[in-house]
Design a protein around this motif. Structure first.
Motif, PDB file in Angstrom:
ATOM      1  N   ILE A   1      46.324  39.647  33.733  1.00  0.00           N
ATOM      2  CA  ILE A   1      46.487  41.105  33.733  1.00  0.00           C
ATOM      3  C   ILE A   1      45.740  41.712  32.550  1.00  0.00           C
ATOM      4  O   ILE A   1      45.078  42.744  32.691  1.00  0.00           O
ATOM      5  CB  ILE A   1      47.979  41.490  33.741  1.00  0.00           C
ATOM      6  CG1 ILE A   1      48.596  41.133  35.100  1.00  0.00           C
ATOM      7  CG2 ILE A   1      48.166  42.971  33.429  1.00  0.00           C
ATOM      8  CD1 ILE A   1      50.100  41.253  35.153  1.00  0.00           C
ATOM      9  N   GLU A   2      45.816  41.084  31.396  1.00  0.00           N
ATOM     10  CA  GLU A   2      45.093  41.609  30.234  1.00  0.00           C
ATOM     11  C   GLU A   2      43.584  41.588  30.482  1.00  0.00           C
ATOM     12  O   GLU A   2      42.887  42.540  30.143  1.00  0.00           O
ATOM     13  CB  GLU A   2      45.447  40.822  28.971  1.00  0.00           C
ATOM     14  CG  GLU A   2      44.797  41.358  27.717  1.00  0.00           C
ATOM     15  CD  GLU A   2      45.029  42.854  27.479  1.00  0.00           C
ATOM     16  OE1 GLU A   2      44.087  43.532  26.997  1.00  0.00           O
ATOM     17  OE2 GLU A   2      46.119  43.371  27.773  1.00  0.00           O
TER      18      GLU A   2
ATOM     19  N   HIS B   1      42.828  44.504  32.776  1.00  0.00           N
ATOM     20  CA  HIS B   1      42.814  45.771  32.034  1.00  0.00           C
ATOM     21  C   HIS B   1      41.511  45.925  31.249  1.00  0.00           C
ATOM     22  O   HIS B   1      40.936  47.021  31.211  1.00  0.00           O
ATOM     23  CB  HIS B   1      44.003  45.858  31.080  1.00  0.00           C
ATOM     24  CG  HIS B   1      45.319  45.982  31.771  1.00  0.00           C
ATOM     25  ND1 HIS B   1      46.508  45.852  31.111  1.00  0.00           N
ATOM     26  CD2 HIS B   1      45.647  46.221  33.065  1.00  0.00           C
ATOM     27  CE1 HIS B   1      47.515  46.004  31.953  1.00  0.00           C
ATOM     28  NE2 HIS B   1      47.013  46.222  33.148  1.00  0.00           N
TER      29      HIS B   1
ATOM     30  N   PHE C   1      39.330  49.103  32.114  1.00  0.00           N
ATOM     31  CA  PHE C   1      39.442  50.222  31.176  1.00  0.00           C
ATOM     32  C   PHE C   1      38.621  50.062  29.904  1.00  0.00           C
ATOM     33  O   PHE C   1      38.430  51.038  29.182  1.00  0.00           O
ATOM     34  CB  PHE C   1      40.908  50.443  30.782  1.00  0.00           C
ATOM     35  CG  PHE C   1      41.815  50.711  31.950  1.00  0.00           C
ATOM     36  CD1 PHE C   1      41.580  51.774  32.808  1.00  0.00           C
ATOM     37  CD2 PHE C   1      42.903  49.896  32.201  1.00  0.00           C
ATOM     38  CE1 PHE C   1      42.420  52.028  33.884  1.00  0.00           C
ATOM     39  CE2 PHE C   1      43.743  50.144  33.271  1.00  0.00           C
ATOM     40  CZ  PHE C   1      43.505  51.208  34.108  1.00  0.00           C
TER      41      PHE C   1
ATOM     42  N   ARG D   1      40.776  51.577  25.763  1.00  0.00           N
ATOM     43  CA  ARG D   1      42.072  51.826  26.380  1.00  0.00           C
ATOM     44  C   ARG D   1      43.201  51.955  25.371  1.00  0.00           C
ATOM     45  O   ARG D   1      44.165  52.682  25.598  1.00  0.00           O
ATOM     46  CB  ARG D   1      42.403  50.741  27.403  1.00  0.00           C
ATOM     47  CG  ARG D   1      42.638  49.362  26.821  1.00  0.00           C
ATOM     48  CD  ARG D   1      42.720  48.323  27.943  1.00  0.00           C
ATOM     49  NE  ARG D   1      42.904  46.977  27.455  1.00  0.00           N
ATOM     50  CZ  ARG D   1      41.956  46.206  26.973  1.00  0.00           C
ATOM     51  NH1 ARG D   1      40.714  46.671  26.906  1.00  0.00           N
ATOM     52  NH2 ARG D   1      42.209  44.992  26.540  1.00  0.00           N
TER      53      ARG D   1
ATOM     54  N   TYR E   1      48.274  54.781  26.878  1.00  0.00           N
ATOM     55  CA  TYR E   1      48.609  53.512  26.239  1.00  0.00           C
ATOM     56  C   TYR E   1      49.677  53.737  25.162  1.00  0.00           C
ATOM     57  O   TYR E   1      50.636  52.991  25.056  1.00  0.00           O
ATOM     58  CB  TYR E   1      47.355  52.870  25.634  1.00  0.00           C
ATOM     59  CG  TYR E   1      47.645  51.542  24.977  1.00  0.00           C
ATOM     60  CD1 TYR E   1      47.692  50.370  25.725  1.00  0.00           C
ATOM     61  CD2 TYR E   1      47.899  51.460  23.616  1.00  0.00           C
ATOM     62  CE1 TYR E   1      47.976  49.160  25.130  1.00  0.00           C
ATOM     63  CE2 TYR E   1      48.178  50.246  23.012  1.00  0.00           C
ATOM     64  CZ  TYR E   1      48.220  49.101  23.775  1.00  0.00           C
ATOM     65  OH  TYR E   1      48.513  47.899  23.185  1.00  0.00           O
TER      66      TYR E   1
ATOM     67  N   SER F   1      47.349  45.338  39.416  1.00  0.00           N
ATOM     68  CA  SER F   1      48.616  45.267  38.702  1.00  0.00           C
ATOM     69  C   SER F   1      49.164  46.674  38.503  1.00  0.00           C
ATOM     70  O   SER F   1      48.395  47.623  38.297  1.00  0.00           O
ATOM     71  CB  SER F   1      48.395  44.596  37.335  1.00  0.00           C
ATOM     72  OG  SER F   1      49.516  44.744  36.497  1.00  0.00           O
TER      73      SER F   1
ATOM     74  N   PRO G   1      50.004  50.748  33.117  1.00  0.00           N
ATOM     75  CA  PRO G   1      48.834  51.138  33.895  1.00  0.00           C
ATOM     76  C   PRO G   1      48.890  50.632  35.335  1.00  0.00           C
ATOM     77  O   PRO G   1      49.474  49.598  35.619  1.00  0.00           O
ATOM     78  CB  PRO G   1      47.670  50.494  33.146  1.00  0.00           C
ATOM     79  CG  PRO G   1      48.264  49.311  32.455  1.00  0.00           C
ATOM     80  CD  PRO G   1      49.690  49.691  32.139  1.00  0.00           C
TER      81      PRO G   1
ATOM     82  N   THR H   1      46.244  49.292  37.755  1.00  0.00           N
ATOM     83  CA  THR H   1      44.904  48.753  37.560  1.00  0.00           C
ATOM     84  C   THR H   1      44.436  47.994  38.796  1.00  0.00           C
ATOM     85  O   THR H   1      45.189  47.183  39.337  1.00  0.00           O
ATOM     86  CB  THR H   1      44.887  47.777  36.364  1.00  0.00           C
ATOM     87  OG1 THR H   1      45.615  48.324  35.280  1.00  0.00           O
ATOM     88  CG2 THR H   1      43.476  47.466  35.937  1.00  0.00           C
TER      89      THR H   1
END
Length: 167
Positions: free
Chosen positions: A19-20, A23, A27, A31, A37, A62, A79, A81
């Protein structure tokens, strides 16, 4: 358009790194400076309200939802995403529907987010009346949105929005 073998499921603890990376792809490094955020900073998402989208074993989307307050409880969605190479295929809508349905089923009253009003309007979001809720830093009022999950829930909140700190 070819139908994808898409699976929407609850986020698993082992999904965090994927997931990171998602992101970061979607983004970029800026972000962390965004108000959206900062609104979620320091709070852990509510596990039962967070979902991922997979095509085979590849995580392509996600959505996370966390707790906050503003004179009363509310949720902060985001978020949301989707991997840029999978945009426009309904993945974001499927994730939104899963998260909102889960929040309603769990009895939550109100969800807020910072995002593109034309996109989120189809899910029942509208602009928060100016001055009603105050985010942690300036935001375009047209992008500060809410949706009642229970009629009248918007009347139970006002003032500064703060994430419920859990870390």
């Amino acid at each position: 358009m070819t139908a994808l073998p898409l699976v929407i499921r609850h986020e698993h603890a082992g999904d965090a790194q994927a997931i990171e990376r998602l992101h970061a792809r979607a983004f970029g490094p800026g972000r962390f400076a965004r108000t959206a955020y900062r609104l979620r900073e320091g709070t852990a998402p509510v596990a039962d309200l967070c979902f991922t989208a997979l095509v085979a074993t590849y995580l392509v989307g996600s959505v996370r939802v966390g707790p906050a307050q503003a004179g009363g409880p509310l949720l902060v969605l985001g978020p949301l995403t989707v991997d840029p190479s999978f945009e426009g295929r309904g993945i974001g809508a499927a994730l939104m529907t899963a998260a909102l349905d889960a929040a309603i089923a769990a009895g939550h009253g109100l969800v807020i987010l910072i995002g593109d009003a034309p996109y989120y309007r189809r899910f029942g979001f509208s602009a928060i009346p100016p001055g009603r809720l105050v985010p942690p830093s300036p935001v375009d009022p047209a992008r500060f949105l809410w949706r009642e999950l229970v009629p009248g829930a918007a009347g139970t909140v006002s003032g500064n929005v703060t994430a419920l700190r859990t870390r």
